[in-house]
Write a protein that holds these residues in place. Structure first.
Motif, short mmCIF file in Angstrom:
data_model
loop_
_atom_site.label_atom_id
_atom_site.label_comp_id
_atom_site.label_asym_id
_atom_site.label_seq_id
_atom_site.Cartn_x
_atom_site.Cartn_y
_atom_site.Cartn_z
N ASP A 276 0.87 -1.19 0.00
CA ASP A 276 0.00 0.00 0.00
C ASP A 276 0.89 1.23 0.00
OD1 ASP A 276 -1.86 1.99 0.26
OD2 ASP A 276 -2.88 1.13 2.01
N ALA A 277 1.19 1.74 -1.21
CA ALA A 277 2.13 2.86 -1.37
C ALA A 277 1.58 4.17 -0.85
CB ALA A 277 2.53 2.99 -2.84
N ASN B 234 7.88 6.91 -4.07
CA ASN B 234 6.42 6.85 -4.20
C ASN B 234 5.85 8.15 -4.76
OD1 ASN B 234 6.35 5.19 -0.98
ND2 ASN B 234 6.60 4.30 -3.00
N ASN B 235 6.35 9.27 -4.24
CA ASN B 235 5.80 10.57 -4.66
C ASN B 235 6.03 10.82 -6.15
OD1 ASN B 235 4.73 11.39 -2.18
ND2 ASN B 235 6.73 12.15 -1.48
N LEU B 236 7.20 10.42 -6.64
CA LEU B 236 7.47 10.59 -8.07
C LEU B 236 6.45 9.81 -8.89
CD1 LEU B 236 9.24 11.52 -10.46
CD2 LEU B 236 10.60 9.45 -10.13
N ALA B 237 6.23 8.55 -8.49
CA ALA B 237 5.30 7.70 -9.24
C ALA B 237 3.86 8.18 -9.13
CB ALA B 237 5.42 6.26 -8.75
N MET B 238 3.51 8.79 -8.00
CA MET B 238 2.12 9.19 -7.77
C MET B 238 1.81 10.59 -8.32
SD MET B 238 1.16 7.61 -4.00
CE MET B 238 2.57 8.25 -3.10
N PHE C 218 1.13 2.25 -7.98
CA PHE C 218 1.41 3.58 -7.44
C PHE C 218 0.39 4.66 -7.80
CE2 PHE C 218 5.57 1.47 -7.75
CZ PHE C 218 5.99 1.57 -6.43
N GLN C 219 -0.50 4.37 -8.73
CA GLN C 219 -1.47 5.41 -9.10
C GLN C 219 -2.91 5.00 -8.84
OE1 GLN C 219 -0.57 6.75 -13.13
NE2 GLN C 219 1.24 7.85 -12.43
N ASP C 220 -3.29 3.78 -9.24
CA ASP C 220 -4.67 3.35 -9.02
C ASP C 220 -4.82 2.49 -7.76
OD1 ASP C 220 -5.23 4.63 -11.36
OD2 ASP C 220 -5.36 2.83 -12.60
N PHE C 221 -3.72 2.03 -7.19
CA PHE C 221 -3.74 1.24 -5.95
C PHE C 221 -4.77 0.11 -6.05
CE2 PHE C 221 -2.94 5.75 -4.95
CZ PHE C 221 -1.60 5.66 -4.56
N GLU C 222 -4.71 -0.61 -7.14
CA GLU C 222 -5.74 -1.60 -7.44
C GLU C 222 -5.73 -2.78 -6.46
OE1 GLU C 222 -5.71 -2.82 -11.51
OE2 GLU C 222 -6.04 -0.80 -12.28
N LEU C 223 -4.56 -3.13 -5.92
CA LEU C 223 -4.51 -4.24 -4.97
C LEU C 223 -5.29 -3.91 -3.70
CD1 LEU C 223 -3.46 -6.99 -4.02
CD2 LEU C 223 -1.36 -5.85 -3.26
N VAL C 224 -5.00 -2.77 -3.10
CA VAL C 224 -5.66 -2.42 -1.83
C VAL C 224 -7.10 -1.98 -2.04
CG1 VAL C 224 -3.54 -1.88 -0.58
CG2 VAL C 224 -4.62 -0.11 -1.96
N ASN C 225 -7.43 -1.53 -3.24
CA ASN C 225 -8.81 -1.14 -3.52
C ASN C 225 -9.68 -2.31 -3.95
OD1 ASN C 225 -8.47 1.60 -2.91
ND2 ASN C 225 -7.79 2.11 -4.99
N GLY C 226 -9.06 -3.47 -4.16
CA GLY C 226 -9.82 -4.65 -4.56
C GLY C 226 -10.34 -4.60 -5.98
N THR C 227 -9.66 -3.87 -6.85
CA THR C 227 -10.14 -3.70 -8.23
C THR C 227 -9.16 -4.27 -9.27
OG1 THR C 227 -9.12 -1.49 -8.34
CG2 THR C 227 -11.44 -1.63 -7.64
N TRP C 228 -8.22 -5.09 -8.82
CA TRP C 228 -7.17 -5.56 -9.71
C TRP C 228 -7.61 -6.82 -10.45
CZ3 TRP C 228 -1.51 -6.97 -7.87
CH2 TRP C 228 -0.68 -7.05 -8.99
N ASP C 229 -7.65 -6.75 -11.77
CA ASP C 229 -7.96 -7.89 -12.62
C ASP C 229 -6.71 -8.29 -13.40
OD1 ASP C 229 -10.67 -8.07 -11.92
OD2 ASP C 229 -11.21 -6.49 -13.35
#
Length: 471
Positions: free
Chosen positions: A216-217, A225-229, A321-332
């Motif tokens: 969870d970045a 992290n800040n550069l990527a975000m 680093f931008q959509d945080f799909e793992l922690v948001n539960g939206t990663w396909d």
């Protein structure tokens, strides 16, 4: 054009670098001009110029032996699986001692998933060397994307995840079970890989150890992290992605070049690197060979970088680093059959989880790795642990004194507590090295001695037989 310009500049610098190396030797002790005034300073200066201008190739692991129960055990590297973008590398252990052999047979099997984030897997040399004392060790040795032909196709973050699953299945087929250790960047795809296997009802690794990774970045964001975000996805695509120039097997492949990554690494702490190089210069003048050699070893590793496939890199920027799909539960994730599957860490139940963070980590901030526990809600509290290493930075949790004295004992105990007997299948010839070695004939040297003895016996028999006939 930037990649082409860099390669042109590197080609132009190469003869000057070679000249600096030769000049350093000419002014060295015992050399032609070694007694000239200021010779030692000249030798040190030219040596520093050589190291600043040379091209750094992929280093070797160079692990020849380790101590097991006080005895030397010989190590031989072998590639178990060779995929277009990665090799599954095995460190086979050989011994003639029956009691050591018995120990080696029973030790846990560990897959170390090395980061694909600029440096080669040899960055984990100390991790591998330490773990070989108590484990059968495999590692993911990622390839330089500029050396992978375009005919091998694209490589996405989904492919990385599929690779990890294939490697886990390979070890399970060989031994019946395995443990997985992920260091930094691969904590995210490893968690995804095990989650997908759990959702399908597949056999899972016995443990997952996650060290210093951006699960969870958003937590305690660092400069990385800040550069990527803070930069847009389009910015990365337009500013850091280039095509491999002519002269390489991967000509035409879109990559994030290693030289750009190295520039970013140095830019994070320019003063520290400048001081380190000046200290190296002074150590050469003083004749402090030990300190100079330590500097060389560090920068031989640090300066050796690889190109990353653009699709994989951009996927990582977006997903992690931008959509945080793992922690948001939206990663396909797309599996090898082309089917889309949702990553659900909550489906993991039978795998124990250990997370490790460095107190002073300036790459993956505090709490980023520990976040895995809040995602893996299906794992019993008795099967999970978190460890923060006091005084350790990012590299300190997998290399150096703190790794060996603090982190490794904790990891070894955790893996041992959740290990199970290995269930091997197949003929003895298909078993790994330490499972098929018999006392007295495990090493090439022993085999050679037996071969010589056999030839002598045949020769003696050939001489004696005619004499027997004459009688």
């Amino acid at each position: 054009m930037l990649y082409q310009l860099y390669e042109a500049q590197r080609s132009l610098m190469e003869p000057f670098s070679d000249f600096a190396q030769a000049a350093s030797k000419l002014f060295g002790q015992g050399a032609v001009w070694g007694q000239a005034p200021m010779a030692q300073r000249m030798a040190a200066g030219y040596d520093l110029l050589y190291r600043l201008g040379k091209d750094y190739e992929k280093p070797e692991f160079n692990i020849k032996s380790v101590k097991v129960e006080g005895e030397d055990v010989v190590i031989q590297e072998a590639v178990e699986l060779d995929k277009p973008f990665c090799e599954l590398r095995r460190f086979k252990r050989f011994t003639d001692e029956p009691h050591i052999l018995k120990t080696l047979k029973s030790q846990p099997v560990v897959l170390i998933v090395a980061p694909l984030s600029g440096h080669y897997a040899t960055l984990l040399r100390d991790t591998v060397r330490t773990m070989l004392q108590d484990h059968k060790v495999y590692i993911t040795d990622w390839k330089n994307a500029r050396l992978v032909p375009m005919s091998e196709g694209e490589f996405h973050l989904d492919d990385y995840i599929n690779y990890v699953q294939d490697f886990i299945r390979q070890l399970q087929a060989e031994y019946g079970n395995c443990h997985v250790v992920s260091v930094c960047q691969p904590t995210v795809p490893v968690l995804a890989a095990v989650s997908l296997m759990a959702s399908r009802g597949e056999q899972l690794p016995l443990t997952m150890t996650m060290m210093g990774g951006p699960i969870d970045a958003r937590k305690s964001p660092t400069a990385v992290n800040n550069l990527a975000m803070n930069k847009s996805f389009e910015w990365f695509e337009n500013n850091v992605i280039y095509r491999v120039p002519q002269g390489f097997a991967g000509e035409g492949r879109r990559v994030y070049p290693g030289f750009l990554q190295h520039t970013g690494f140095v830019a994070m702490n320019p003063d520290r690197h400048a001081t380190s190089h000046y200290d190296y210069f002074k150590d050469l003048i003083k004749g402090d060979d030990a300190s100079a050699e330590a500097h060389r070893k560090f920068y031989d590793e640090y300066n050796a970088v690889l190109d990353m496939d653009a699709d994989y890199y951009l996927d990582t920027i977006r997903v992690v680093f931008q959509d945080f799909e793992l922690v948001n539960g939206t990663w396909d994730v797309k599996n090898p059959k082309g089917q889309i599957e949702r990553v659900r860490p909550q489906d993991i139940h039978s795998t124990a989880l250990l997370t490790v963070e460095g107190e002073l980590d300036d790459i993956s901030g505090s709490g980023q790795t520990e976040a895995a526990h809040s995602l893996c809600t299906g794992i019993d509290n008795a099967q999970r642990e978190h460890y923060e290493v006091k005084g350790a930075g990012h590299y300190g949790i997998f290399s150096g004194r703190r790794w060996r004295d603090l982190v490794y004992p904790k990891m070894q105990k955790f893996i041992a507590a959740h290990d199970q007997p290995q269930r091997r299948s197949g003929t003895p010839d298909s078993l790994p090295a330490e499972d098929r070695i018999k006392p007295g004939r495990s090493t090439p040297a022993v085999a050679a001695r037996k071969n010589v003895a056999a030839k002598k016996a045949v020769a003696v028999a050939a001489v004696k037989k005619p004499a027997a006939r004459r009688k």
